[in-house]
Design an enzyme around this catalytic site. Sequence first.
Site, PDB file in Angstrom:
ATOM      1  N   ASP A 191       0.863  -1.171   0.000  1.00 54.71           N
ATOM      2  CA  ASP A 191       0.000   0.000   0.000  1.00 54.71           C
ATOM      3  C   ASP A 191       0.907   1.231   0.000  1.00 54.71           C
ATOM      4  O   ASP A 191       2.116   1.125   0.282  1.00 54.71           O
ATOM      5  CB  ASP A 191      -0.879  -0.046   1.253  1.00 54.71           C
ATOM      6  CG  ASP A 191      -1.716   1.203   1.430  1.00 54.71           C
ATOM      7  OD1 ASP A 191      -2.282   1.681   0.435  1.00 54.71           O
ATOM      8  OD2 ASP A 191      -1.803   1.701   2.571  1.00 54.71           O
ATOM      9  N   ASP A 193      -0.278   5.032   0.990  1.00 58.38           N
ATOM     10  CA  ASP A 193      -0.538   5.986   2.067  1.00 58.38           C
ATOM     11  C   ASP A 193      -0.363   5.333   3.435  1.00 58.38           C
ATOM     12  O   ASP A 193      -0.946   4.271   3.715  1.00 58.38           O
ATOM     13  CB  ASP A 193      -1.957   6.537   1.949  1.00 58.38           C
ATOM     14  CG  ASP A 193      -2.138   7.406   0.712  1.00 58.38           C
ATOM     15  OD1 ASP A 193      -1.218   7.443  -0.136  1.00 58.38           O
ATOM     16  OD2 ASP A 193      -3.198   8.037   0.575  1.00 58.38           O
ATOM     17  N   GLU A 200      -1.178  10.778   3.930  1.00 62.19           N
ATOM     18  CA  GLU A 200      -2.372  10.423   3.184  1.00 62.19           C
ATOM     19  C   GLU A 200      -2.456  11.432   2.037  1.00 62.19           C
ATOM     20  O   GLU A 200      -2.681  12.627   2.258  1.00 62.19           O
ATOM     21  CB  GLU A 200      -3.618  10.502   4.068  1.00 62.19           C
ATOM     22  CG  GLU A 200      -3.675   9.450   5.152  1.00 62.19           C
ATOM     23  CD  GLU A 200      -3.970   8.058   4.606  1.00 62.19           C
ATOM     24  OE1 GLU A 200      -4.681   7.950   3.592  1.00 62.19           O
ATOM     25  OE2 GLU A 200      -3.478   7.077   5.197  1.00 62.19           O
ATOM     26  N   ARG A 236     -14.625  12.443  -1.216  1.00 61.15           N
ATOM     27  CA  ARG A 236     -13.418  13.223  -0.914  1.00 61.15           C
ATOM     28  C   ARG A 236     -12.901  13.940  -2.152  1.00 61.15           C
ATOM     29  O   ARG A 236     -12.510  15.116  -2.093  1.00 61.15           O
ATOM     30  CB  ARG A 236     -12.352  12.304  -0.316  1.00 61.15           C
ATOM     31  CG  ARG A 236     -12.685  11.828   1.094  1.00 61.15           C
ATOM     32  CD  ARG A 236     -11.677  10.817   1.611  1.00 61.15           C
ATOM     33  NE  ARG A 236     -11.775   9.546   0.888  1.00 61.15           N
ATOM     34  CZ  ARG A 236     -10.986   8.501   1.107  1.00 61.15           C
ATOM     35  NH1 ARG A 236     -10.035   8.587   2.026  1.00 61.15           N
ATOM     36  NH2 ARG A 236     -11.142   7.384   0.427  1.00 61.15           N
ATOM     37  N   SER A 279      -2.628   1.473  -4.636  1.00 61.01           N
ATOM     38  CA  SER A 279      -3.055   2.565  -3.771  1.00 61.01           C
ATOM     39  C   SER A 279      -4.474   3.005  -4.094  1.00 61.01           C
ATOM     40  O   SER A 279      -4.886   3.051  -5.256  1.00 61.01           O
ATOM     41  CB  SER A 279      -2.109   3.764  -3.937  1.00 61.01           C
ATOM     42  OG  SER A 279      -2.551   4.871  -3.179  1.00 61.01           O
ATOM     43  N   GLY A 280      -5.193   3.336  -3.019  1.00 57.75           N
ATOM     44  CA  GLY A 280      -6.483   3.988  -3.177  1.00 57.75           C
ATOM     45  C   GLY A 280      -6.299   5.470  -3.423  1.00 57.75           C
ATOM     46  O   GLY A 280      -7.266   6.208  -3.542  1.00 57.75           O
ATOM     47  N   LYS A 324      -7.378  -4.022  -4.874  1.00 57.43           N
ATOM     48  CA  LYS A 324      -5.994  -4.252  -4.460  1.00 57.43           C
ATOM     49  C   LYS A 324      -5.639  -5.728  -4.530  1.00 57.43           C
ATOM     50  O   LYS A 324      -4.543  -6.106  -4.988  1.00 57.43           O
ATOM     51  CB  LYS A 324      -5.773  -3.710  -3.041  1.00 57.43           C
ATOM     52  CG  LYS A 324      -5.746  -2.188  -2.964  1.00 57.43           C
ATOM     53  CD  LYS A 324      -5.354  -1.715  -1.586  1.00 57.43           C
ATOM     54  CE  LYS A 324      -5.197  -0.198  -1.556  1.00 57.43           C
ATOM     55  NZ  LYS A 324      -4.703   0.293  -0.255  1.00 57.43           N
ATOM     56  N   ASP A 347      -1.831  -1.088   5.800  1.00 55.08           N
ATOM     57  CA  ASP A 347      -2.192  -0.614   7.139  1.00 55.08           C
ATOM     58  C   ASP A 347      -3.690  -0.464   7.368  1.00 55.08           C
ATOM     59  O   ASP A 347      -4.129  -0.338   8.506  1.00 55.08           O
ATOM     60  CB  ASP A 347      -1.533   0.747   7.408  1.00 55.08           C
ATOM     61  CG  ASP A 347      -2.218   1.867   6.642  1.00 55.08           C
ATOM     62  OD1 ASP A 347      -2.746   2.796   7.283  1.00 55.08           O
ATOM     63  OD2 ASP A 347      -2.244   1.811   5.398  1.00 55.08           O
ATOM     64  N   ASN A 350      -8.961  -1.424   3.843  1.00 53.38           N
ATOM     65  CA  ASN A 350      -9.050  -1.689   2.405  1.00 53.38           C
ATOM     66  C   ASN A 350      -7.853  -2.482   1.884  1.00 53.38           C
ATOM     67  O   ASN A 350      -7.787  -2.808   0.694  1.00 53.38           O
ATOM     68  CB  ASN A 350      -9.215  -0.390   1.610  1.00 53.38           C
ATOM     69  CG  ASN A 350      -8.024   0.536   1.739  1.00 53.38           C
ATOM     70  OD1 ASN A 350      -7.305   0.504   2.736  1.00 53.38           O
ATOM     71  ND2 ASN A 350      -7.823   1.372   0.740  1.00 53.38           N
TER      72      ASN A 350
END
Length: 405
Positions: A191, A193, A200, A236, A279-280, A324, A347, A350
């Site tokens: 991941d 962030d 983030e 967001r 990554s999201g 992911k 972490d 997700n």
Amino acid sequence: MNASHTPGATDDVPTLLVKIFGKDRPGITAGLFDTLAAYSLDVVDIEQVVTRGRIVLCALVTQPPGGVEGDVRATVHGWAESMKLQAEILSGTGDNQPRGVGRSHVTVLGHPLTSRSTAGIAASITEAGGNIDRIFRLAKYPVTAVEFAVSGVPTEPLRSALAVEAASWGVDVAVVASGLQRRARRLVVMDVDSTLIQDEVIELFAAHAGCEDKVAEITAAAMRGELDFEQSLHARVALLAGLDASVVERVREQVRLTPGARTLIRTLRLLGYQVGVVSGGFTQVTDDLKERLGLDFAQANTLEIEGGRLTGRVTGEIVDRAGKARLLRRFAAEANVPLSGTVAIGDGANDLDMLNAAGLGVAFNAKQVVREAAHTAVNVPFLDTVLYLLGITREEVETARTDED
């Protein structure tokens, strides 16, 4: 003549255990075996440990024929005395006792590693039915990392037994099955962030838009698993509508790598691993990280830009929790690595599907729900400690760094 025996079938063969200890210096190992060579003794086993300049060297050799053992003992003691060492020689039969069924590597990370936590680990291994066959240090900084070779208990029950107590001891414990598969892991996917980087990314964008509080609130709820990721992503990103596209470069400059990130990636690549990120967050940042760090794979969401401004929308495939895991499988297929040979690090909630799909899932400074579901957890702020879970020592890290330089 030496006592005859068949290699690998030493259970009934008389043996001598020769133990040498004292101040370490070059030539001790060669000197001992030169001394034993005069009697044509066969070597059954050797163990040597050097700690703070003190050596303990154990040699298990076949017992000499009758009438000669006394001479062997006298000669070894005389050599040891000449080297200002101490010697102990014990007669017996056979080799080490066979190890029990079920073998695992137990890696313990402490910052620091205390006597109390070490006692707790050892006692729990015993209570689970395991036997500690060997212990050695993997690293002394930035954390103390030691590895226990354990037999006599299957990996999963041992992992469960140690996971329950690890937090109370103030250490991280990883339990993986022994065997070639451990070193065969050749793809690591992370991941981004709060894992590869300390930030983030969407909050960095939000700070430029003046809506960081709203975005942080939505992000926290999503990471706790309380909100659907895709819905929270759209909510967001919508807050960023109207930002000038030049903000992308400013955000890239603000990104801070997690301590140990460069060392982790550099070492893995020098050892022949392939490394990727999912990554999201946004390709506007992950593509830059891929180029800067020499990553093999990178995938994230893409912020839509029209007329030099962010539209508040994302385009293309959404990288969410399921995405992911799907990308991990895709990267593994492209790298020609089986899923059992992959390591995933993350972490947040997700990341759970990805962590569970990998051969080894590592929760890095993660939320409680993630720590409980992952194969193992690391709770120190150094990303390169993941290397120790793969059995890579600090000395190997330093060697890789020197070779690169």
